[in-house]
Design an enzyme around this catalytic site. Structure first.
Site, PDB file in Angstrom:
ATOM      1  N   HIS A   1       0.338  -1.220   0.104  1.00 20.10           N
ATOM      2  CA  HIS A   1       0.157  -0.145  -0.271  1.00 20.10           C
ATOM      3  C   HIS A   1       1.066   1.376  -0.151  1.00 20.10           C
ATOM      4  O   HIS A   1       1.453   1.534   1.212  1.00 20.10           O
ATOM      5  CB  HIS A   1      -0.735  -0.004   1.328  1.00 20.10           C
ATOM      6  CG  HIS A   1      -1.184   1.222   1.604  1.00 20.10           C
ATOM      7  ND1 HIS A   1      -2.943   0.973   1.441  1.00 20.10           N
ATOM      8  CD2 HIS A   1      -1.842   2.363   0.996  1.00 20.10           C
ATOM      9  CE1 HIS A   1      -3.667   2.336   1.622  1.00 20.10           C
ATOM     10  NE2 HIS A   1      -3.037   2.967   1.329  1.00 20.10           N
TER      11      HIS A   1
ATOM     12  N   HIS B   1       1.926   5.299  -1.721  1.00 15.57           N
ATOM     13  CA  HIS B   1       0.759   6.799  -2.921  1.00 15.57           C
ATOM     14  C   HIS B   1       2.534   7.171  -3.557  1.00 15.57           C
ATOM     15  O   HIS B   1       2.625   7.871  -2.833  1.00 15.57           O
ATOM     16  CB  HIS B   1       0.160   7.971  -2.033  1.00 15.57           C
ATOM     17  CG  HIS B   1      -1.061   7.298  -1.469  1.00 15.57           C
ATOM     18  ND1 HIS B   1      -2.778   7.644  -1.362  1.00 15.57           N
ATOM     19  CD2 HIS B   1      -1.009   6.703  -0.429  1.00 15.57           C
ATOM     20  CE1 HIS B   1      -3.103   6.622  -0.699  1.00 15.57           C
ATOM     21  NE2 HIS B   1      -2.888   6.553   0.227  1.00 15.57           N
ATOM     22  N   LEU B   2       2.613   7.279  -4.257  1.00 17.99           N
ATOM     23  CA  LEU B   2       3.455   7.561  -5.666  1.00 17.99           C
ATOM     24  C   LEU B   2       3.420   8.780  -6.166  1.00 17.99           C
ATOM     25  O   LEU B   2       4.074   9.162  -6.724  1.00 17.99           O
ATOM     26  CB  LEU B   2       4.327   6.547  -6.791  1.00 17.99           C
ATOM     27  CG  LEU B   2       4.763   4.933  -6.041  1.00 17.99           C
ATOM     28  CD1 LEU B   2       5.149   4.459  -6.578  1.00 17.99           C
ATOM     29  CD2 LEU B   2       5.873   5.066  -4.787  1.00 17.99           C
ATOM     30  N   ARG B   3       1.839   8.957  -6.207  1.00 12.12           N
ATOM     31  CA  ARG B   3       1.966  10.232  -6.730  1.00 12.12           C
ATOM     32  C   ARG B   3       1.963  10.136  -8.257  1.00 12.12           C
ATOM     33  O   ARG B   3       2.417   9.327  -8.656  1.00 12.12           O
ATOM     34  CB  ARG B   3       2.144  12.012  -5.852  1.00 12.12           C
ATOM     35  CG  ARG B   3       2.553  11.702  -4.563  1.00 12.12           C
ATOM     36  CD  ARG B   3       0.396  11.486  -3.609  1.00 12.12           C
ATOM     37  NE  ARG B   3       0.298  12.177  -2.712  1.00 12.12           N
ATOM     38  CZ  ARG B   3       0.073  11.440  -1.781  1.00 12.12           C
ATOM     39  NH1 ARG B   3      -1.239  11.079  -2.221  1.00 12.12           N
ATOM     40  NH2 ARG B   3      -0.419  11.928  -0.741  1.00 12.12           N
TER      41      ARG B   3
ATOM     42  N   ASN C   1      -5.470   7.164  -5.663  1.00 11.57           N
ATOM     43  CA  ASN C   1      -6.168   8.735  -5.580  1.00 11.57           C
ATOM     44  C   ASN C   1      -5.352   9.394  -6.161  1.00 11.57           C
ATOM     45  O   ASN C   1      -4.954  10.197  -5.461  1.00 11.57           O
ATOM     46  CB  ASN C   1      -6.297   8.660  -4.117  1.00 11.57           C
ATOM     47  CG  ASN C   1      -5.506   8.534  -3.321  1.00 11.57           C
ATOM     48  OD1 ASN C   1      -4.680   8.521  -3.728  1.00 11.57           O
ATOM     49  ND2 ASN C   1      -5.787   9.552  -2.473  1.00 11.57           N
TER      50      ASN C   1
ATOM     51  N   LYS D   1      -9.632  -0.938  -5.477  1.00 13.53           N
ATOM     52  CA  LYS D   1      -9.338   0.426  -4.213  1.00 13.53           C
ATOM     53  C   LYS D   1     -11.222   1.379  -3.914  1.00 13.53           C
ATOM     54  O   LYS D   1     -11.393   1.515  -4.849  1.00 13.53           O
ATOM     55  CB  LYS D   1      -8.305   1.368  -4.506  1.00 13.53           C
ATOM     56  CG  LYS D   1      -8.381   2.695  -2.950  1.00 13.53           C
ATOM     57  CD  LYS D   1      -7.792   1.461  -1.688  1.00 13.53           C
ATOM     58  CE  LYS D   1      -7.798   2.549  -0.552  1.00 13.53           C
ATOM     59  NZ  LYS D   1      -6.752   3.002   0.087  1.00 13.53           N
TER      60      LYS D   1
ATOM     61  N   HIS E   1     -10.552   1.715   2.527  1.00 11.52           N
ATOM     62  CA  HIS E   1     -10.275   2.348   3.697  1.00 11.52           C
ATOM     63  C   HIS E   1     -11.329   1.732   4.381  1.00 11.52           C
ATOM     64  O   HIS E   1     -12.951   3.151   4.235  1.00 11.52           O
ATOM     65  CB  HIS E   1      -9.427   3.994   3.145  1.00 11.52           C
ATOM     66  CG  HIS E   1      -9.808   4.381   4.001  1.00 11.52           C
ATOM     67  ND1 HIS E   1      -8.644   5.754   4.002  1.00 11.52           N
ATOM     68  CD2 HIS E   1     -10.737   5.274   4.593  1.00 11.52           C
ATOM     69  CE1 HIS E   1      -8.532   6.251   5.074  1.00 11.52           C
ATOM     70  NE2 HIS E   1      -9.720   6.431   5.776  1.00 11.52           N
TER      71      HIS E   1
ATOM     72  N   HIS F   1      -4.413  -0.607   6.109  1.00  9.39           N
ATOM     73  CA  HIS F   1      -3.500   0.502   7.345  1.00  9.39           C
ATOM     74  C   HIS F   1      -4.367   0.442   8.639  1.00  9.39           C
ATOM     75  O   HIS F   1      -5.437   1.645   8.961  1.00  9.39           O
ATOM     76  CB  HIS F   1      -3.190   1.875   7.417  1.00  9.39           C
ATOM     77  CG  HIS F   1      -4.475   2.505   5.783  1.00  9.39           C
ATOM     78  ND1 HIS F   1      -5.695   2.350   6.158  1.00  9.39           N
ATOM     79  CD2 HIS F   1      -4.243   3.025   4.541  1.00  9.39           C
ATOM     80  CE1 HIS F   1      -6.211   3.188   4.928  1.00  9.39           C
ATOM     81  NE2 HIS F   1      -6.060   3.745   4.532  1.00  9.39           N
TER      82      HIS F   1
ATOM     83  N   ASP G   1       1.714   2.927   3.518  1.00  8.54           N
ATOM     84  CA  ASP G   1       1.102   3.719   3.745  1.00  8.54           C
ATOM     85  C   ASP G   1       1.460   4.941   3.334  1.00  8.54           C
ATOM     86  O   ASP G   1       1.121   6.024   3.382  1.00  8.54           O
ATOM     87  CB  ASP G   1      -0.137   4.212   4.941  1.00  8.54           C
ATOM     88  CG  ASP G   1      -1.727   4.899   4.198  1.00  8.54           C
ATOM     89  OD1 ASP G   1      -1.567   5.390   2.638  1.00  8.54           O
ATOM     90  OD2 ASP G   1      -2.368   5.612   4.273  1.00  8.54           O
TER      91      ASP G   1
ATOM     92  N   HIS H   1       2.992  14.379   1.018  1.00  7.91           N
ATOM     93  CA  HIS H   1       2.550  15.911   0.808  1.00  7.91           C
ATOM     94  C   HIS H   1       3.630  16.966   0.833  1.00  7.91           C
ATOM     95  O   HIS H   1       4.648  16.698   1.782  1.00  7.91           O
ATOM     96  CB  HIS H   1       1.384  16.879   1.272  1.00  7.91           C
ATOM     97  CG  HIS H   1      -0.091  15.353   1.821  1.00  7.91           C
ATOM     98  ND1 HIS H   1      -0.892  15.846   0.821  1.00  7.91           N
ATOM     99  CD2 HIS H   1      -0.430  14.486   1.440  1.00  7.91           C
ATOM    100  CE1 HIS H   1      -1.966  14.414   0.513  1.00  7.91           C
ATOM    101  NE2 HIS H   1      -1.884  14.061   2.164  1.00  7.91           N
TER     102      HIS H   1
ATOM    103  N   ALA I   1      -3.425  14.899   5.467  1.00 10.13           N
ATOM    104  CA  ALA I   1      -3.254  13.970   6.071  1.00 10.13           C
ATOM    105  C   ALA I   1      -2.468  12.602   5.029  1.00 10.13           C
ATOM    106  O   ALA I   1      -2.608  12.854   3.281  1.00 10.13           O
ATOM    107  CB  ALA I   1      -4.805  13.148   6.274  1.00 10.13           C
TER     108      ALA I   1
HETATM  109  O1  DOR Z   1      -2.887   9.493   6.006  1.00  8.40           O
HETATM  110  C1  DOR Z   1      -3.155   9.594   4.265  1.00  8.40           C
HETATM  111  N1  DOR Z   1      -2.837   9.439   3.260  1.00  8.40           N
HETATM  112  N2  DOR Z   1      -4.423   8.567   4.504  1.00  8.40           N
HETATM  113  C2  DOR Z   1      -5.011   8.245   3.130  1.00  8.40           C
HETATM  114  O2  DOR Z   1      -5.903   7.387   3.380  1.00  8.40           O
HETATM  115  C3  DOR Z   1      -4.982   8.920   2.427  1.00  8.40           C
HETATM  116  C4  DOR Z   1      -3.502   9.479   2.093  1.00  8.40           C
HETATM  117  C5  DOR Z   1      -2.932  10.950   1.242  1.00  8.40           C
HETATM  118  O3  DOR Z   1      -3.288   9.858  -0.408  1.00  8.40           O
HETATM  119  O4  DOR Z   1      -2.459  11.181   1.045  1.00  8.40           O
HETATM  120 ZN    ZN Z   2      -3.027   5.129   1.833  1.00 11.60          ZN
END
Ligand code: DOR
Ligand code: ZN
Length: 345
Positions: free
Chosen positions: A15, A17-19, A43, A100, A137, A175, A248, A252, A264
């Protein structure tokens, strides 16, 4: 004394997030350095909802990683109106590894998520038939439910009924943050598993407010009480194959975190294995790290174990305050392990 060198089958991150764009280029190398494969969250804006979008995103990830040794495993973002045929075709073509489920408005870029499980019943039926995993989630979104209760309430109101309707569906509760989730997943059938992040193993909600508000420790699901953290540590280090590694990691930009309405997400990819190894050592469970990090995930997904190995060395490992423009998890702290790299063994 435990050994000073730890050699493990190379882990995967189930799990992350690579953006995209500059952020993708800034972060993907950290995941590719430690992990052979990663389940990539869909996402983005717009979210990854089609085979074509997933293929294009996979190519951008591979180009940014600059190595064929790292395999991104793509996921489809479920919306109320996504077509079961697109999902099934994507799975059969090897483009989508999983779907997802974001409850609409649960977290970052989830506004196109699912508003009611009934909307995706046909999709879930197809996934169950195909053996395609559903990654969840697990939080309700009702404003009247206390944020610290949203995972437990989700399990009771949404997940339990979902599994009654689709008892053979492969489900990963992502998570997990509560003892309620640990108990639920432990008691469920073998087709239900969970990922656990480093941060939920290392800190409880107190860390969010230690001496002031700590935006870099804010994530969703939000950190919980200490007793939940201790339950997660027991689950992760238990050797139970239902619990496996998923960072996870969710970068950001610093100004988006250090803001009146901070985003988050915790960026933990750079030191992920060091962080997990420190936890397993503290729990006197280092011999069980390999199962959690490298074996239980692929077995659940029905994939081969990685052939290569990685080496970690027990030595103080200072974590920088910044990595590029980003503030990593453990910034300014010293971890007990150093990731030395992939070895041919
Ligand atoms: O903390 C988080 N950040 N929880 C999530 O479910 C999404 C993730 C994000 O994409 O920044
Ligand atoms: Zn996540």
């Amino acid at each position: 004394m435990p050994p000073d060198t730890l050699i493990l089958r190379q882990p995967d991150d189930w799990h992350t997030h690579l953006r995209d764009d500059d952020m993708l280029r800034a972060v993907v190398g950290h995941s590719a350095r430690q992990f052979a494969r990663a389940i990539v969250m869909p996402n983005l804006r717009p979210p990854i909802t089609t085979i074509a979008a997933a293929q294009a995103y996979r190519q951008r990830i591979q180009a940014a990683a600059g190595t064929t040794a790292f395999t991104p495993l793509m996921t489809a973002y479920l919306t109320d109106d996504i077509a079961a045929d697109e999902i099934a075709r994507g799975f059969e073509q090897g483009v989508f590894t999983a779907c997802k489920l974001y409850p609409a408005n649960a977290t970052t870029h989830s506004e196109r998520g699912v508003t009611a499980i009934a909307k995706i019943h046909r999709v879930l039926e197809r996934m169950q038939t195909l053996g395609m995993p559903l990654l969840i989630h697990g939080e309700v979104t009702d404003a009247d439910i206390d944020i610290f209760d949203r995972e437990a309430v989700f399990i009771e109101r949404v997940l339990s009924p979902l599994l009654s309707d689709f008892p053979a569906l492969k489900v990963v509760l992502e998570h997990i943050t509560t003892d309620d989730a640990v108990q639920f997943v432990s008691a469920a059938a073998a087709n239900v598993a969970a990922t656990i992040t480093p941060h939920h193993l290392v800190i409880s909600r107190n860390a969010l407010f230690a001496g002031g508000i700590r935006p870099h420790l804010y994530c969703l699901p939000v950190l919980k009480r200490e007793r939940h953290r201790l339950s997660l540590r027991r689950a992760a280090t238990s050797g139970n194959p239902k619990f496996f590694l998923g960072t996870d990691s969710a970068p950001h930009a610093r100004d988006a975190k250090e803001s009146a309405c901070g985003c988050a997400g915790i960026f933990n990819a750079p030191m992920a294995l060091e962080s997990y190894a420190t936890v397993f050592e503290q729990e006197s469970a280092l011999p069980r790290l390999e199962g959690f990090a490298s074996e239980f995930g692929p077995r659940f997904y029905g994939l081969q174990l990685n052939p290569r190995k990685v080496r970690l060395r027990r030595t103080p490992q200072p974590v920088p305050e910044r990595i590029g423009e980003l503030v990593p998890f453990h910034a300014g702290q010293t971890l007990g392990w150093l990731f030395e790299g992939v070895i041919d063994a």
